[in-house]
Write a protein that holds these residues in place. Structure first.
Motif, PDB file in Angstrom:
ATOM      1  N   THR A 193      -9.396  -4.806   3.009  1.00 13.81           N
ATOM      2  CA  THR A 193     -10.618  -4.823   3.813  1.00 13.81           C
ATOM      3  C   THR A 193     -11.241  -6.224   3.772  1.00 13.81           C
ATOM      4  OG1 THR A 193     -12.035  -4.052   2.010  1.00 13.81           O
ATOM      5  CG2 THR A 193     -11.100  -2.368   3.451  1.00 13.81           C
ATOM      6  N   TYR A 218       0.827  -1.197   0.000  1.00 13.40           N
ATOM      7  CA  TYR A 218       0.000   0.000   0.000  1.00 13.40           C
ATOM      8  C   TYR A 218       0.865   1.252   0.000  1.00 13.40           C
ATOM      9  CZ  TYR A 218      -3.012   3.703   1.777  1.00 13.40           C
ATOM     10  OH  TYR A 218      -3.649   4.899   1.935  1.00 13.40           O
ATOM     11  N   PHE A 237      -5.466   1.186  -6.178  1.00 17.21           N
ATOM     12  CA  PHE A 237      -6.155   1.572  -4.941  1.00 17.21           C
ATOM     13  C   PHE A 237      -7.285   0.590  -4.647  1.00 17.21           C
ATOM     14  CE2 PHE A 237      -9.681   3.550  -2.710  1.00 17.21           C
ATOM     15  CZ  PHE A 237      -9.061   4.109  -1.611  1.00 17.21           C
ATOM     16  N   ARG A 275       0.979   4.026  -2.834  1.00 16.64           N
ATOM     17  CA  ARG A 275       0.426   5.347  -2.526  1.00 16.64           C
ATOM     18  C   ARG A 275       1.465   6.429  -2.794  1.00 16.64           C
ATOM     19  NH1 ARG A 275      -2.623   7.510   2.917  1.00 16.64           N
ATOM     20  NH2 ARG A 275      -2.314   9.718   2.517  1.00 16.64           N
ATOM     21  N   ALA A 293     -10.082   7.521  -3.212  1.00 14.67           N
ATOM     22  CA  ALA A 293     -10.549   7.476  -1.827  1.00 14.67           C
ATOM     23  C   ALA A 293     -11.741   8.397  -1.615  1.00 14.67           C
ATOM     24  CB  ALA A 293      -9.417   7.874  -0.873  1.00 14.67           C
ATOM     25  N   PHE A 329      -7.521   4.325   3.958  1.00  9.99           N
ATOM     26  CA  PHE A 329      -8.406   4.185   2.796  1.00  9.99           C
ATOM     27  C   PHE A 329      -9.474   5.271   2.710  1.00  9.99           C
ATOM     28  CE2 PHE A 329      -6.652  -0.109   2.683  1.00  9.99           C
ATOM     29  CZ  PHE A 329      -6.351  -0.184   1.334  1.00  9.99           C
ATOM     30  N   TYR A 330      -9.900   5.795   3.865  1.00 12.67           N
ATOM     31  CA  TYR A 330     -11.032   6.725   3.821  1.00 12.67           C
ATOM     32  C   TYR A 330     -10.610   8.182   3.958  1.00 12.67           C
ATOM     33  CZ  TYR A 330     -13.905   2.572   4.427  1.00 12.67           C
ATOM     34  OH  TYR A 330     -14.500   1.350   4.259  1.00 12.67           O
ATOM     35  N   TYR A 387      -7.798  -2.002  -1.724  1.00  8.23           N
ATOM     36  CA  TYR A 387      -9.001  -1.814  -0.886  1.00  8.23           C
ATOM     37  C   TYR A 387      -9.731  -3.142  -0.711  1.00  8.23           C
ATOM     38  CZ  TYR A 387     -13.848  -0.590   0.230  1.00  8.23           C
ATOM     39  OH  TYR A 387     -15.107  -0.547   0.787  1.00  8.23           O
TER      40      TYR A 387
END
Lengths: 95, 198
Positions: free
Chosen positions: B139, B32, B131, B36, B47, B194-195, B135
């Motif tokens: 998750t 990640y 992404f 990123r 996001a 992520f958020y 994700y």
């Protein structure tokens, strides 16, 4: 808050207090997001997350009450993950 | 320590297992962070399309479930069986609430045509594909851990009802709690990563 080492473990109030601080830190991380600080915001989000993780480990998972042996070996996987990610970034940046 | 039980040994065993879990998720966090740093703008754009409300509510749900888990162990230590059963039940309920919200989030994304290898996803930029790939994997793996945690807690609830978990023998409940708190800790990192990308 009674933090004495007793047969029954920590008091209920200690857990509730930890939870309240965790909720406060969640509000803080959402607030930091809305300030749109760029890379400083990302660093702040990571710092707040680590603070929350630390509170869960120390109080909910009782790492604070465990012996020095467990506390010492706990650092091993954490540091290993940090070193692996760090070395990977050296490769990514200077390739 | 009670008859025939090495509670300290059991707990250390659980911690050692959790160490391997740190390394498992650590590998994904490494992926990640590399992607990123390479695709900062695309990660931010992607996001923005996630529901921050759902992510925030789920954070509060899991933190509260961790509190009730800790209280369930604290209650059984004091020999309060009914209190512990109520807190264990609350933890299971909150875990289910988390999964329902997660299900709704995934369904919304899949409804928009965004799922691994979907034509709509492959039409996006490289960074956004990465992404959403991360994700769904991260998750998803976390959600799987929640399901396993719930499975364990249902067994603990039954054991507490039968009396095989009690004020004298509660290390299995304590270890299930350690697992549950670990899963909560992973979400503590997933939520901002992520958020809340600025």
């Amino acid at each position: 808050m009674n933090d004495m080492k007793t047969e029954t473990g920590p008091a209920y109030s200690g857990y509730v207090l930890t939870w309240l601080v965790l909720l406060g830190l969640t509000a803080a991380t959402v607030l930091v997001y809305h300030l749109h600080l760029g890379s400083a915001g990302a660093a702040a989000a990571l710092a707040i997350a680590s603070l929350k993780a630390g509170l869960i480990l120390l109080f909910f998972m009782h790492l604070l009450r465990e012996g020095p042996f467990l506390r010492a070996i706990f650092l091993l996987p954490v540091l290993l993950t940090g070193v692996i990610i760090g070395l990977t970034f050296l490769d990514v940046w200077y390739r | 320590m009670s008859r025939g039980q090495d509670t300290a040994g059991s707990r250390i065993g659980m911690w050692l297992f959790l160490f391997t879990e740190i390394l498992l998720f650590g590998g994904l966090f490494m992926l990640y962070s590399v992607f990123r740093s390479k695709y900062a703008v695309e990660f931010h754009r992607a996001a923005e399309d996630l529901s921050r409300t759902a992510g925030t509510i789920n954070t509060l749900v899991l933190l509260t479930s961790s509190l009730s888990m800790a209280l369930a162990v604290a209650a059984i230590r004091r020999g309060k069986k009914n209190g512990s059963l109520i807190f264990q039940g609350l933890t299971i309920l909150l875990g289910c609430v988390f999964l329902v919200i997660k299900y709704m989030e995934w369904s919304a994304k899949i409804g928009q045509g965004i799922y691994p290898d979907s034509p709509a996803l492959l039409g996006l930029s490289h960074g956004e594909i990465l992404f959403y790939g991360l994700y769904f994997v991260m998750t998803g793996l976390h959600g799987l851990h929640v399901v396993i945690g719930l499975w364990a807690l249902i067994f603990m609830l039954a054991s507490t009802l039968r009396g095989t978990i009690s004020g004298a023998r509660f290390v299995r409940l304590e270890n299930s709690g350690l697992y549950w708190h670990f899963v909560d800790t992973v979400w503590v990192y997933l939520f901002p990563l992520f958020y809340l990308i600025t």
